[in-house]
Design a protein around this motif. Structure first.
Motif, PDB file in Angstrom:
ATOM      1  N   ALA A   1       0.916  -1.333  -0.060  1.00  0.00           N
ATOM      2  CA  ALA A   1       0.055  -0.101   0.013  1.00  0.00           C
ATOM      3  C   ALA A   1       0.866   1.117  -0.064  1.00  0.00           C
ATOM      4  CB  ALA A   1      -1.004  -0.001   1.229  1.00  0.00           C
ATOM      5  N   LEU A   2       1.763   1.306   0.958  1.00  0.00           N
ATOM      6  CA  LEU A   2       3.030   2.351   0.741  1.00  0.00           C
ATOM      7  C   LEU A   2       3.603   2.631  -0.693  1.00  0.00           C
ATOM      8  CD1 LEU A   2       4.493   1.719   4.272  1.00  0.00           C
ATOM      9  CD2 LEU A   2       2.727   3.477   3.685  1.00  0.00           C
ATOM     10  N   GLU A   3       3.840   1.476  -1.009  1.00  0.00           N
ATOM     11  CA  GLU A   3       4.492   1.596  -2.361  1.00  0.00           C
ATOM     12  C   GLU A   3       3.423   2.235  -3.437  1.00  0.00           C
ATOM     13  OE1 GLU A   3       6.262  -2.163  -3.273  1.00  0.00           O
ATOM     14  OE2 GLU A   3       7.956  -1.880  -2.033  1.00  0.00           O
ATOM     15  N   ALA A   4       2.273   1.628  -3.357  1.00  0.00           N
ATOM     16  CA  ALA A   4       1.134   2.178  -4.411  1.00  0.00           C
ATOM     17  C   ALA A   4       1.108   3.691  -4.088  1.00  0.00           C
ATOM     18  CB  ALA A   4       0.128   1.440  -4.293  1.00  0.00           C
ATOM     19  N   PHE A   5       0.676   4.085  -3.125  1.00  0.00           N
ATOM     20  CA  PHE A   5       0.633   5.488  -2.825  1.00  0.00           C
ATOM     21  C   PHE A   5       1.730   6.350  -3.331  1.00  0.00           C
ATOM     22  CE2 PHE A   5       0.977   9.376  -0.217  1.00  0.00           C
ATOM     23  CZ  PHE A   5      -0.169   9.953  -0.501  1.00  0.00           C
ATOM     24  N   ASP A   6       3.109   5.840  -2.915  1.00  0.00           N
ATOM     25  CA  ASP A   6       4.341   6.659  -3.380  1.00  0.00           C
ATOM     26  C   ASP A   6       4.036   6.709  -5.125  1.00  0.00           C
ATOM     27  OD1 ASP A   6       6.850   7.763  -2.505  1.00  0.00           O
ATOM     28  OD2 ASP A   6       7.603   6.355  -3.833  1.00  0.00           O
ATOM     29  N   LYS A   7       3.955   5.592  -5.657  1.00  0.00           N
ATOM     30  CA  LYS A   7       3.821   5.633  -6.939  1.00  0.00           C
ATOM     31  C   LYS A   7       2.929   6.511  -7.565  1.00  0.00           C
ATOM     32  CE  LYS A   7       3.485   2.613 -11.254  1.00  0.00           C
ATOM     33  NZ  LYS A   7       3.456   1.360 -11.592  1.00  0.00           N
TER      34      LYS A   7
ATOM     35  N   ALA B   1       1.385   9.019  -6.150  1.00  0.00           N
ATOM     36  CA  ALA B   1       1.775  10.546  -5.763  1.00  0.00           C
ATOM     37  C   ALA B   1       2.762  11.286  -6.584  1.00  0.00           C
ATOM     38  CB  ALA B   1       2.165  10.437  -4.048  1.00  0.00           C
ATOM     39  N   HIS B   2       3.735  10.337  -7.042  1.00  0.00           N
ATOM     40  CA  HIS B   2       4.925  10.969  -7.926  1.00  0.00           C
ATOM     41  C   HIS B   2       4.138  11.160  -9.488  1.00  0.00           C
ATOM     42  CE1 HIS B   2       7.683   9.899  -4.759  1.00  0.00           C
ATOM     43  NE2 HIS B   2       8.231  11.131  -5.211  1.00  0.00           N
ATOM     44  N   ALA B   3       3.178  10.248  -9.824  1.00  0.00           N
ATOM     45  CA  ALA B   3       2.504  10.409 -10.921  1.00  0.00           C
ATOM     46  C   ALA B   3       1.639  11.664 -11.214  1.00  0.00           C
ATOM     47  CB  ALA B   3       1.638   9.112 -11.276  1.00  0.00           C
ATOM     48  N   LEU B   4       1.407  12.433  -9.998  1.00  0.00           N
ATOM     49  CA  LEU B   4       0.702  13.773 -10.043  1.00  0.00           C
ATOM     50  C   LEU B   4       1.614  14.947 -10.415  1.00  0.00           C
ATOM     51  CD1 LEU B   4      -1.417  13.337  -6.902  1.00  0.00           C
ATOM     52  CD2 LEU B   4      -2.354  12.736  -9.105  1.00  0.00           C
ATOM     53  N   PRO B   5       1.436  15.872 -11.326  1.00  0.00           N
ATOM     54  CA  PRO B   5       2.180  16.752 -11.663  1.00  0.00           C
ATOM     55  C   PRO B   5       2.304  17.759 -10.720  1.00  0.00           C
ATOM     56  CG  PRO B   5       0.034  16.925 -13.064  1.00  0.00           C
ATOM     57  CD  PRO B   5       0.142  15.700 -12.354  1.00  0.00           C
ATOM     58  N   GLU B   6       1.286  17.991  -9.857  1.00  0.00           N
ATOM     59  CA  GLU B   6       1.510  19.317  -8.910  1.00  0.00           C
ATOM     60  C   GLU B   6       2.322  18.615  -7.790  1.00  0.00           C
ATOM     61  OE1 GLU B   6      -2.652  18.883 -10.729  1.00  0.00           O
ATOM     62  OE2 GLU B   6      -1.492  17.268  -9.483  1.00  0.00           O
TER      63      GLU B   6
ATOM     64  N   ASN C   1       1.276   9.551   7.248  1.00  0.00           N
ATOM     65  CA  ASN C   1       2.296   8.481   6.747  1.00  0.00           C
ATOM     66  C   ASN C   1       3.141   9.500   5.675  1.00  0.00           C
ATOM     67  OD1 ASN C   1      -0.387   6.947   6.976  1.00  0.00           O
ATOM     68  ND2 ASN C   1       1.072   5.830   7.938  1.00  0.00           N
ATOM     69  N   TYR C   2       2.755  10.388   4.835  1.00  0.00           N
ATOM     70  CA  TYR C   2       3.313  11.127   3.971  1.00  0.00           C
ATOM     71  C   TYR C   2       3.329  12.589   3.982  1.00  0.00           C
ATOM     72  CZ  TYR C   2       4.919   7.251   0.887  1.00  0.00           C
ATOM     73  OH  TYR C   2       5.222   6.230   0.463  1.00  0.00           O
TER      74      TYR C   2
ATOM     75  N   GLY D   1      -6.187  22.069  -4.950  1.00  0.00           N
ATOM     76  CA  GLY D   1      -7.258  21.447  -4.348  1.00  0.00           C
ATOM     77  C   GLY D   1      -7.538  19.982  -4.835  1.00  0.00           C
ATOM     78  N   LYS D   2      -7.422  19.903  -6.053  1.00  0.00           N
ATOM     79  CA  LYS D   2      -7.432  18.590  -6.863  1.00  0.00           C
ATOM     80  C   LYS D   2      -6.447  17.608  -6.222  1.00  0.00           C
ATOM     81  CE  LYS D   2      -9.097  20.235 -11.336  1.00  0.00           C
ATOM     82  NZ  LYS D   2      -8.904  20.450 -12.804  1.00  0.00           N
ATOM     83  N   CYS D   3      -5.459  18.128  -6.085  1.00  0.00           N
ATOM     84  CA  CYS D   3      -4.110  17.207  -5.372  1.00  0.00           C
ATOM     85  C   CYS D   3      -4.603  16.894  -3.976  1.00  0.00           C
ATOM     86  CB  CYS D   3      -2.939  17.978  -5.064  1.00  0.00           C
ATOM     87  SG  CYS D   3      -1.589  17.123  -4.390  1.00  0.00           S
ATOM     88  N   TRP D   4      -5.130  17.648  -3.068  1.00  0.00           N
ATOM     89  CA  TRP D   4      -5.694  17.133  -1.956  1.00  0.00           C
ATOM     90  C   TRP D   4      -6.804  16.196  -2.108  1.00  0.00           C
ATOM     91  CZ3 TRP D   4      -6.680  22.868  -0.048  1.00  0.00           C
ATOM     92  CH2 TRP D   4      -5.488  23.488   0.361  1.00  0.00           C
ATOM     93  N   ALA D   5      -7.692  16.364  -2.936  1.00  0.00           N
ATOM     94  CA  ALA D   5      -8.902  15.370  -3.120  1.00  0.00           C
ATOM     95  C   ALA D   5      -8.344  14.005  -3.469  1.00  0.00           C
ATOM     96  CB  ALA D   5      -9.944  16.169  -4.145  1.00  0.00           C
ATOM     97  N   ARG D   6      -7.317  13.879  -4.340  1.00  0.00           N
ATOM     98  CA  ARG D   6      -6.694  12.582  -4.626  1.00  0.00           C
ATOM     99  C   ARG D   6      -6.416  11.710  -3.332  1.00  0.00           C
ATOM    100  NH1 ARG D   6      -3.796  14.898  -9.704  1.00  0.00           N
ATOM    101  NH2 ARG D   6      -5.530  15.661 -10.734  1.00  0.00           N
TER     102      ARG D   6
END
Length: 59
Positions: free
Chosen positions: A15-21, A23-28, A40-41, A54-59
């Motif tokens: 789950a941590l690896e999936a979140f990290d991947k 998060a890094h895929a978001l341009p913001e 955690n992050y 705001g879109k970044c927070w919502a994701r």
């Protein structure tokens, strides 16, 4: 620039690896740091206008 705290329901390795991947895929998201705290992050997000943040927070 905005700092966003992210708390995950699942803190197993996959789950941590999936979140990290994701998060890094978001341009913001400029940086994503795993932290041992009440969350955690810590994400450093940047955008020219506030709606993309705001879109970044919502994701």
């Amino acid at each position: 620039m905005t700092l966003v705290e992210a708390r995950l329901n699942d803190t197993r390795k996959a789950a941590l690896e999936a979140f990290d991947k994701a998060a890094h895929a978001l341009p913001e998201v400029e940086q994503a740091h795993m932290i041992a705290s009440n969350y955690n992050y810590l994400l450093r997000c940047a955008a020219r206008t506030s709606p993309p943040i705001g879109k970044c927070w919502a994701r």
